[in-house]
Write an enzyme that holds these catalytic residues in place. Structure first.
Site, PDB file in Angstrom:
ATOM      1  N   LYS A 160     -13.779 -16.862  -9.435  1.00 41.29           N
ATOM      2  CA  LYS A 160     -14.399 -15.656  -9.971  1.00 41.29           C
ATOM      3  C   LYS A 160     -13.617 -14.427  -9.514  1.00 41.29           C
ATOM      4  O   LYS A 160     -13.558 -14.130  -8.327  1.00 41.29           O
ATOM      5  CB  LYS A 160     -15.840 -15.521  -9.472  1.00 41.29           C
ATOM      6  CG  LYS A 160     -16.567 -14.393 -10.200  1.00 41.29           C
ATOM      7  CD  LYS A 160     -17.886 -14.023  -9.547  1.00 41.29           C
ATOM      8  CE  LYS A 160     -17.747 -12.885  -8.580  1.00 41.29           C
ATOM      9  NZ  LYS A 160     -17.334 -11.614  -9.156  1.00 41.29           N
ATOM     10  N   GLU A 216     -11.374 -13.328   4.159  1.00 43.73           N
ATOM     11  CA  GLU A 216     -10.460 -12.229   4.443  1.00 43.73           C
ATOM     12  C   GLU A 216     -11.224 -10.956   4.118  1.00 43.73           C
ATOM     13  O   GLU A 216     -11.517 -10.694   2.949  1.00 43.73           O
ATOM     14  CB  GLU A 216      -9.182 -12.392   3.604  1.00 43.73           C
ATOM     15  CG  GLU A 216      -8.000 -11.658   4.200  1.00 43.73           C
ATOM     16  CD  GLU A 216      -7.925 -10.220   3.745  1.00 43.73           C
ATOM     17  OE1 GLU A 216      -8.343  -9.333   4.525  1.00 43.73           O
ATOM     18  OE2 GLU A 216      -7.474  -9.980   2.618  1.00 43.73           O
ATOM     19  N   CYS A 247      -6.565  -3.547   2.033  1.00 42.77           N
ATOM     20  CA  CYS A 247      -7.170  -3.833   3.342  1.00 42.77           C
ATOM     21  C   CYS A 247      -6.162  -3.627   4.467  1.00 42.77           C
ATOM     22  O   CYS A 247      -6.535  -3.527   5.625  1.00 42.77           O
ATOM     23  CB  CYS A 247      -7.745  -5.247   3.360  1.00 42.77           C
ATOM     24  SG  CYS A 247      -6.568  -6.484   2.823  1.00 42.77           S
ATOM     25  N   GLU A 304     -14.801   1.351   7.496  1.00 38.73           N
ATOM     26  CA  GLU A 304     -13.794   1.183   6.440  1.00 38.73           C
ATOM     27  C   GLU A 304     -14.133   2.079   5.247  1.00 38.73           C
ATOM     28  O   GLU A 304     -15.173   1.908   4.608  1.00 38.73           O
ATOM     29  CB  GLU A 304     -13.727  -0.276   5.991  1.00 38.73           C
ATOM     30  CG  GLU A 304     -12.570  -0.509   5.039  1.00 38.73           C
ATOM     31  CD  GLU A 304     -12.440  -1.950   4.559  1.00 38.73           C
ATOM     32  OE1 GLU A 304     -13.464  -2.566   4.253  1.00 38.73           O
ATOM     33  OE2 GLU A 304     -11.294  -2.431   4.480  1.00 38.73           O
TER      34      GLU A 304
HETATM   35  O1  TXE Z   1     -16.761  -5.811  -2.335  1.00 35.11           O
HETATM   36  P1  TXE Z   1     -17.495  -7.175  -2.463  1.00 35.11           P
HETATM   37  P2  TXE Z   1     -17.162  -4.408  -2.976  1.00 35.11           P
HETATM   38  C1  TXE Z   1     -14.352  -3.603   1.232  1.00 35.11           C
HETATM   39  C2  TXE Z   1     -14.200  -2.113   1.012  1.00 35.11           C
HETATM   40  C3  TXE Z   1     -15.170  -1.838  -0.057  1.00 35.11           C
HETATM   41  C4  TXE Z   1     -16.291  -2.760   0.351  1.00 35.11           C
HETATM   42  C5  TXE Z   1     -17.228  -3.129  -0.745  1.00 35.11           C
HETATM   43  O2  TXE Z   1     -14.576  -1.424   2.171  1.00 35.11           O
HETATM   44  O3  TXE Z   1     -15.587  -0.510  -0.091  1.00 35.11           O
HETATM   45  O4  TXE Z   1     -15.649  -3.911   0.800  1.00 35.11           O
HETATM   46  O5  TXE Z   1     -16.509  -3.466  -1.909  1.00 35.11           O
HETATM   47  C6  TXE Z   1     -17.980 -10.898  -4.879  1.00 35.11           C
HETATM   48  N1  TXE Z   1     -21.682 -13.998  -3.161  1.00 35.11           N
HETATM   49  N2  TXE Z   1     -13.387  -4.393   0.492  1.00 35.11           N
HETATM   50  O6  TXE Z   1     -18.628  -4.187  -2.959  1.00 35.11           O
HETATM   51  O7  TXE Z   1     -18.873  -6.966  -2.987  1.00 35.11           O
HETATM   52  C7  TXE Z   1     -17.703  -9.763  -5.834  1.00 35.11           C
HETATM   53  O8  TXE Z   1     -18.228 -10.029  -7.111  1.00 35.11           O
HETATM   54  C8  TXE Z   1     -20.454 -14.286  -3.614  1.00 35.11           C
HETATM   55  C9  TXE Z   1     -12.287  -4.905   1.247  1.00 35.11           C
HETATM   56  O9  TXE Z   1     -16.511  -4.315  -4.269  1.00 35.11           O
HETATM   57  O10 TXE Z   1     -17.321  -7.865  -1.178  1.00 35.11           O
HETATM   58  C10 TXE Z   1     -16.195  -9.713  -5.796  1.00 35.11           C
HETATM   59  O11 TXE Z   1     -15.663 -10.737  -6.633  1.00 35.11           O
HETATM   60  N3  TXE Z   1     -19.583 -13.358  -4.025  1.00 35.11           N
HETATM   61  C11 TXE Z   1     -11.561  -5.936   0.520  1.00 35.11           C
HETATM   62  C12 TXE Z   1     -15.891 -10.020  -4.328  1.00 35.11           C
HETATM   63  O12 TXE Z   1     -17.053 -10.675  -3.839  1.00 35.11           O
HETATM   64  C13 TXE Z   1     -19.965 -12.070  -3.968  1.00 35.11           C
HETATM   65  C14 TXE Z   1     -11.415  -5.824  -0.926  1.00 35.11           C
HETATM   66  C15 TXE Z   1     -15.635  -8.787  -3.462  1.00 35.11           C
HETATM   67  O13 TXE Z   1     -16.680  -7.883  -3.634  1.00 35.11           O
HETATM   68  C16 TXE Z   1     -21.233 -11.703  -3.488  1.00 35.11           C
HETATM   69  C17 TXE Z   1     -12.608  -5.305  -1.565  1.00 35.11           C
HETATM   70  C18 TXE Z   1     -22.105 -12.731  -3.069  1.00 35.11           C
HETATM   71  N4  TXE Z   1     -23.353 -12.471  -2.617  1.00 35.11           N
HETATM   72  C19 TXE Z   1     -13.514  -4.592  -0.842  1.00 35.11           C
HETATM   73  N5  TXE Z   1     -21.321 -10.351  -3.536  1.00 35.11           N
HETATM   74  C20 TXE Z   1     -10.354  -6.527   1.183  1.00 35.11           C
HETATM   75  N6  TXE Z   1     -10.562  -7.305   2.236  1.00 35.11           N
HETATM   76  O14 TXE Z   1      -9.242  -6.352   0.746  1.00 35.11           O
HETATM   77  C21 TXE Z   1     -20.150  -9.897  -4.027  1.00 35.11           C
HETATM   78  N7  TXE Z   1     -19.321 -10.922  -4.300  1.00 35.11           N
END
Ligand code: TXE
Length: 479
Positions: free
Chosen positions: A173, A248, A282, A383
């Site tokens: 996904k 990660e 990140c 962050e």
């Molecule tokens: O990330 P999410 P978001 C950090 C960054 C950002 C914050 C939130 O600080 O502001 O996270 O971002 C899926 N079960 N990073 O809300 O929600 C979601 O659909 C399974 C750092 O956009 O963590 C997407 O595909 N999956 C980071 C993926 O998780 C779930 C990069 C990431 O989304 C889920 C992005 C659940 N319950 C954000 N909820 C990095 N490490 O590089 C969400 N997802």
């Protein structure tokens, strides 16, 4: 443009016919719909993957490797189309997508196509016992890959390429915010001849589609990149089922600058490590610590350079800072700038939204530098994940080391110095999964990639990824 799920080698609508809007960050308008898939779609994808697994796991390494190389070549052939789609969907400058993101996605496929052919396992002779042990590295079965929006295809392929190379079938996904290039990739997989069901790409929200992957009892391993809070939530769901997890997560990386560094190179790279991809990587060095003797000079030079960065529409080749990925994300970043001011930080430049002519509803923000009074303020601890960095001076190595480590995260760190002894000392003591010295984001795909503390568990890259996507089985033969 509406996109579809890719299940069992076919493009299909979500079973419940639920859709979500896809926004274009560059102009703030809706430009398509994506499926919001349910448990039913995930189960359908799982069934397809399960059916494909016996044959796929028995393909020779050469067959698998050839297929992955073919996908990588097709990506290179379609570079322009993919770069345009990535830029439209994510808001990143198109030149960046073309020079970095899409080529890197192609490299991921090529790298793991080759790596799998070199993936050896150990054997141990039990001397005096007339026995030999060897390790079988077997694919897990059906695995789940969930990726974020900041480097959409780059991180999507960073997971699915090793999973497929190791002989697994995949339910993947991409982020619901940036689904486009994963959707286009499905077409290339078909063209390359990837057997149906081997890779299934299901779109939707994290809380519905993502969660259904994590909660599926027969998807035995999850590779996830995203926010720390989401990672913790996933770990809770996965733990009672004893799933293998690679997480990660976020970072709040220190960029530590000593007076003895190569100043000009440091300055240029620090602008990049602060604001590349709108600061939405990140690995960005979001906390800048500068040795006191060069602090004032650095502050002046850095702010001058940052002010020169052109904020603009992602399609404009002169744009250095494009649009942030979404309106809620822009609001989150603006909120942090407000918090920074409340905490008595001084905004040295930026701090405001930008209206780009012709694209007034786009999510643009001026690159922002905040001089912070202490290292423990929220903007220096949490962050932000946008074009915002903090700066502050330090006096001694011990002092900066303490500040560098005094955060919940531990993904990467950058060190600027020409003192070898200091480099060796500090590299050992910095709490991070990656330390760059006199450079930033120089990546060799063979190296382990991941973080410590709240930046996650597990490592991706090279052999680490192939180990994650296989189960080690010890066979002991007495002769
Ligand atoms: O990330 P999410 P978001 C950090 C960054 C950002 C914050 C939130 O600080 O502001 O996270 O971002 C899926 N079960 N990073 O809300 O929600 C979601 O659909 C399974 C750092 O956009 O963590 C997407 O595909 N999956 C980071 C993926 O998780 C779930 C990069 C990431 O989304 C889920 C992005 C659940 N319950 C954000 N909820 C990095 N490490 O590089 C969400 N997802």
């Amino acid at each position: 443009m509406n996109i579809k799920n890719y299940i069992n080698g076919k493009f299909v609508d979500p079973i419940d016919d639920e859709w979500i809007d896809n926004f274009c960050p560059g102009n703030g308008e809706i430009y398509g719909k994506i499926p919001n898939s349910s448990k039913k779609d995930i189960n359908k994808a799982y069934q397809a993957a399960k059916k494909a697994f016996p044959a796929w796991s028995q393909t020779t390494l050469e067959q698998r490797s050839r297929l992955l190389i073919k996908i990588s070549e097709l990506l290179e052939d379609n570079l322009q189309q993919f770069a345009e789609a990535e830029s439209l969907d994510n808001g990143k400058p198109i030149w960046l997508a073309k020079a970095v993101d899409i080529p890197r996605a192609a490299s991921n496929f090529r790298f793991f196509a080759n790596a799998i052919t070199q993936f050896a396992s150990e054997s141990h002779e039990s001397v005096g016992q007339d026995a030999i042990n060897y390790t079988l590295r077997q694919p897990i079965g059906v695995v789940g890959c969930i990726s974020p929006w900041n480097l959409p295809l780059y991180l999507f392929s960073w997971k699915i390429a090793p999973a497929l190379a190791a002989g697994n079938c995949v339910v993947a996904k991409p982020s619901e915010v940036t689904p486009m290039t994963a959707f286009l990739l499905a077409e290339l997989c078909m063209e390359a001849g990837l057997p149906k069901g081997v890779l299934n790409i299901v779109h939707g929200l994290g809380s519905t589609t993502g969660q259904a992957i994590v909660a599926h009892p027969d998807i035995k391993a999850i590779s996830f990149t995203g926010g720390t809070a989401t990672g913790a939530h996933i770990a809770k769901i996965a733990a009672p089922m004893f799933k293998k997890l690679s997480l990660e997560l976020g970072g709040k990386n220190p960029n530590i600058i000593f007076a003895d560094c190569d100043y000009d190179e440091m300055l240029t790279t620090t602008v990049r490590s602060s604001f590349a991809n709108q600061g939405q990587i990140c690995l960005c060095g979001s906390r800048i610590f500068v040795e006191a003797s060069i602090y004032e000079k650095f502050k002046t030079d850095f702010v001058k350079k940052v002010k020169q960065l052109k904020v603009g529409h992602p399609s404009d080749p002169k744009t250095k800072v494009g649009a942030l990925v979404s309106k809620p994300h822009l609001e989150k970043v603006l909120d942090y700038i407000r918090i920074g001011k409340e905490e008595k930080g001084e905004v040295l430049c930026g701090g405001k939204q930008v209206k780009v002519k012709g694209y007034e509803k786009g999510y643009y923000l001026k690159p922002t530098v905040i001089e912070v009074p202490t290292d423990d303020c929220r903007v220096n601890q949490e962050e932000i994940f946008g074009p915002v960095v903090t700066i502050m001076p330090f006096d001694t190595e011990d002092e900066v080391l303490k500040m560098a480590n005094k955060v919940e995260y531990g993904l990467s760190a950058t060190l600027w110095t020409n003192d070898l002894k200091r480099t060796m000392r500090m590299s050992k003591q910095i709490q991070a999964g990656i330390v760059w010295v006199n450079t930033w984001m120089m990546r060799d795909l063979r190296t382990p990639f991941g973080g410590v503390k709240n930046s996650g568990v597990g490592r991706e890259g090279g052999l680490e990824a192939l180990r994650f996507f296989t189960e080690a089985k010890n066979v002991c033969i007495k002769y």
